[in-house]
Scaffold this active site. Structure first.
Site, mmCIF file in Angstrom:
data_model
loop_
_atom_site.group_PDB
_atom_site.id
_atom_site.type_symbol
_atom_site.label_atom_id
_atom_site.label_comp_id
_atom_site.label_asym_id
_atom_site.label_seq_id
_atom_site.Cartn_x
_atom_site.Cartn_y
_atom_site.Cartn_z
ATOM 1 N N HIS A 160 15.172 2.102 16.984
ATOM 2 C CA HIS A 160 16.036 1.484 15.971
ATOM 3 C C HIS A 160 15.237 0.713 14.936
ATOM 4 O O HIS A 160 15.758 0.392 13.863
ATOM 5 C CB HIS A 160 17.056 0.560 16.644
ATOM 6 C CG HIS A 160 18.122 1.318 17.394
ATOM 7 N ND1 HIS A 160 19.378 1.515 16.884
ATOM 8 C CD2 HIS A 160 18.091 1.954 18.578
ATOM 9 C CE1 HIS A 160 20.095 2.231 17.745
ATOM 10 N NE2 HIS A 160 19.328 2.504 18.785
ATOM 11 N N ASP A 368 12.813 -3.359 7.686
ATOM 12 C CA ASP A 368 13.989 -3.131 8.529
ATOM 13 C C ASP A 368 14.044 -1.654 8.882
ATOM 14 O O ASP A 368 13.756 -0.808 8.019
ATOM 15 C CB ASP A 368 15.266 -3.520 7.754
ATOM 16 C CG ASP A 368 16.294 -4.227 8.619
ATOM 17 O OD1 ASP A 368 16.392 -3.881 9.812
ATOM 18 O OD2 ASP A 368 16.983 -5.117 8.106
HETATM 19 C C1 GDG Z 1 18.506 -3.156 14.466
HETATM 20 C C2 GDG Z 1 17.466 -2.832 13.381
HETATM 21 C C3 GDG Z 1 19.031 -1.123 12.453
HETATM 22 C C4 GDG Z 1 25.151 -9.881 11.684
HETATM 23 N N1 GDG Z 1 25.553 -11.173 11.621
HETATM 24 C C5 GDG Z 1 26.782 -11.207 12.181
HETATM 25 C C6 GDG Z 1 27.103 -9.919 12.610
HETATM 26 N N2 GDG Z 1 26.096 -9.129 12.276
HETATM 27 C C7 GDG Z 1 26.113 -7.665 12.499
HETATM 28 C C8 GDG Z 1 26.179 -6.904 11.208
HETATM 29 C C9 GDG Z 1 25.575 -5.578 11.598
HETATM 30 C C10 GDG Z 1 24.614 -5.975 12.709
HETATM 31 O O1 GDG Z 1 24.956 -7.259 13.164
HETATM 32 C C11 GDG Z 1 23.177 -6.076 12.195
HETATM 33 O O2 GDG Z 1 22.674 -4.810 12.060
HETATM 34 P P1 GDG Z 1 21.387 -4.550 11.174
HETATM 35 O O3 GDG Z 1 21.223 -3.092 11.085
HETATM 36 O O4 GDG Z 1 21.578 -5.191 9.861
HETATM 37 O O5 GDG Z 1 20.166 -5.276 11.884
HETATM 38 P P2 GDG Z 1 19.589 -5.532 13.405
HETATM 39 O O6 GDG Z 1 20.483 -6.384 14.206
HETATM 40 O O7 GDG Z 1 18.214 -6.076 13.195
HETATM 41 O O8 GDG Z 1 19.531 -4.082 14.071
HETATM 42 C C12 GDG Z 1 18.159 -2.335 12.128
HETATM 43 C C13 GDG Z 1 19.950 -1.423 13.624
HETATM 44 O O9 GDG Z 1 19.213 -1.911 14.759
HETATM 45 C C14 GDG Z 1 20.738 -0.186 14.068
HETATM 46 O O10 GDG Z 1 19.894 0.873 14.384
HETATM 47 O O11 GDG Z 1 19.802 -0.795 11.325
HETATM 48 O O12 GDG Z 1 17.183 -1.964 11.156
HETATM 49 O O13 GDG Z 1 16.660 -3.989 13.090
HETATM 50 O O14 GDG Z 1 26.538 -4.728 12.129
HETATM 51 O O15 GDG Z 1 27.484 -6.843 10.755
HETATM 52 N N3 GDG Z 1 28.260 -9.602 13.219
HETATM 53 C C15 GDG Z 1 29.130 -10.615 13.427
HETATM 54 N N4 GDG Z 1 28.873 -11.904 13.043
HETATM 55 C C16 GDG Z 1 27.725 -12.240 12.420
HETATM 56 O O16 GDG Z 1 27.513 -13.411 12.086
HETATM 57 N N5 GDG Z 1 30.286 -10.362 14.029
#
Ligand code: GDG
Length: 463
Positions: A160, A368
């Site tokens: 990921h 990322d």
């Molecule tokens: C890893 C990789 C890759 C965030 N703050 C809150 C919240 N979130 C949710 C977002 C989104 C998720 O968390 C974050 O996903 P990301 O993709 O932006 O980043 P990572 O957590 O680092 O994920 C990344 C991912 O895996 C999938 O393969 O895209 O590159 O680092 O869904 O909405 N959700 C809630 N409250 C928050 O305050 N409910």
């Protein structure tokens, strides 16, 4: 249809909205085959014993058609495997942050021990024709451990997070062992073509791999298929959350409270890879160089707590809080604060309302794997009057969305401030055209396509 077995460090109950899109998507794939999802538990169990498992029992729970299986680790094992090696070595190095990696504290023995333990606990639960899908950097050596126990299953792995270039990877003392263990899989998936190229360069240089055909690599006496499978979101699930009561309530509150302002939104785990201090500095530069935005542009930054047991996370929190305080002190007025910083998790049902209220979505990580927030922001916009996505060129998502988002280099404070200014001034026509293309792209490359194509590729050679 063979049963799907998914393995990841953490698992989530897919019936709970808080679990998020990935859990829902995996659950879809798992439900169809009455699958099993196996990972570590949030509980600690000091009886867990050696790497064969001692007294430790796997806890089983039904969630609809899916069986959730979790294993509690000893505190010492969890600290070495999760805090020490996974998040103290692999996470920083894979995000190009050699300066933050702690190679001494990063306990490779604990990482190996837990992976061996997981394999020992999983093996007796497997059926002969199961297909196994392993997720992320915590469990890279799992297939090698399963093979050592005699597994001949089809096993796929998805990373990921990004894979860095070979010379950065080579800073990890055990890099060769780690990369060799990828060859115990039948299929390895990356988020982007950049990551895939890094893999190809690494195995050619260090493993003298031969590439046979487009995506088949032969090294260390085994062949592995490697491809990019960019992850997406469930666009319809997100759109239906937007129609829900909480999202509509949030949208109404934001519109009322910020009727005369232009909102910018950032939603991230509080992680040093997300470029939060750089983002706040760029916003400050915007107010400094483009004063017409004062009393108007307002940044809402949600930074949800994350990995607070790792030192580097406490440092980034202090830095961010200092910067937000300084900018509000310098530019704030009695009736306008430039930055609203929230160090809590906002309920998932509210997020679409928050995104929709914002004229600009700021997604500016330093590195990322993909970044799903970029896609969620696009999915939540009103097609008739959409906001603008400002996206880091260093997010995996830039490979797909780079033409229609405003791409920035987050290290370039002035350049990012100028892009924000451009976003705030963008005419409606241009916003619509860009959004239409972005939406088409995230629809086409959604999370269902991601798991379908991965699992098809994993199983097709089986025939
Ligand atoms: C890893 C990789 C890759 C965030 N703050 C809150 C919240 N979130 C949710 C977002 C989104 C998720 O968390 C974050 O996903 P990301 O993709 O932006 O980043 P990572 O957590 O680092 O994920 C990344 C991912 O895996 C999938 O393969 O895209 O590159 O680092 O869904 O909405 N959700 C809630 N409250 C928050 O305050 N409910």
């Amino acid at each position: 249809m063979p049963r799907l077995v998914a393995v990841s460090n953490r698992i989530a109950d897919p019936r709970r909205t808080a679990a998020g899109g990935l859990a829902v998507a995996l659950a879809d794939a798992l439900s169809a085959s009455g699958g099993l999802w196996f990972g570590t538990s949030t509980q600690r169990d000091d009886r867990a014993g050696s790497d064969q498992g001692g007294e430790a029992k796997v806890h089983l729970q039904r969630a609809g058609e899916v069986t959730l299986a979790t294993l509690a680790l000893r505190r010492e094992d969890h600290d070495a495997y999760y805090v020490g090696y996974s998040n103290g070595v692999l996470w920083p190095v894979f995000h190009y942050r050699l300066d933050l990696a702690d190679f001494d504290a990063g306990d490779i023995d604990g990482y190996r021990r837990v992976n061996r333990l997981l394999a020992h606990k999983l093996m007796p639960m497997l059926r002969a024709d199961d297909v196994i899908w392993v997720h992320d950097y915590h469990v890279i050596p799992l297939a090698a451990e399963l093979r050592a126990l005699g597994s001949t299953h089809r096993i796929g792995f998805f990373l990921h997070i990004p894979l860095p270039p070979p010379l950065i990877l080579a800073a990890i003392p055990q890099h060769e062992w780690l990369m060799r263990s990828l060859f115990a899989y039948d299929l390895v998936g990356f988020q982007s073509n950049t990551d895939l190229r890094h893999f190809a360069r690494y195995v050619q240089a260090e493993g003298r791999a031969e590439q046979r055909g487009d995506d088949l690599f032969h090294a260390f006496g085994r062949s592995v298929r490697a491809r990019a499978f960019p992850i997406g979101i469930d666009v319809d699930e997100f759109a239906s959350l937007l129609q829900g009561r909480e999202a509509q309530e949030t949208l109404a509150t934001m519109r009322e409270q910020y009727a005369k302002r232009k909102l910018l939104v950032g939603v991230d785990r509080l992680d040093y890879s997300k470029g939060l201090p750089q983002r706040v500095r760029a916003f400050r530069r915007l107010l400094e160089r483009h004063p017409e935005n004062r009393m108007s542009a307002t940044l809402i930054q949600v930074a949800s707590p994350s990995r607070e047991d790792v030192d580097a996370y406490a440092d980034i929190r202090r830095e961010l809080e200092g910067l937000c305080g300084a900018i509000n002190g310098e530019y704030g007025e009695l009736d306008w604060m430039p930055v609203r910083y929230i160090h809590r998790t906002v309920a998932r049902r509210r997020l679409p309302g928050l995104y929709r209220a914002a004229r600009v979505g700021l997604v500016t990580p330093l590195r990322d794997g993909m970044n799903l927030v970029a896609k969620e922001y696009v999915a939540a916009q009103d097609p008739a009057d959409p906001g603008v996505l400002v996206l880091s060129r260093f997010a995996g998502a830039a490979e797909q969305l780079g033409d229609d988002a405003l791409l920035v280099n987050p290290y370039d404070t002035q350049g990012t401030a100028d892009a924000i200014q451009h976003a705030l001034r963008m005419p409606l026509d241009e916003r619509r055209t860009r959004h239409e293309r972005l939406l088409a792209c995230i629809r086409e490359h959604d999370v269902h396509r991601w798991h379908r194509t991965f699992l098809q590729t994993l199983t097709e050679e089986h025939a």
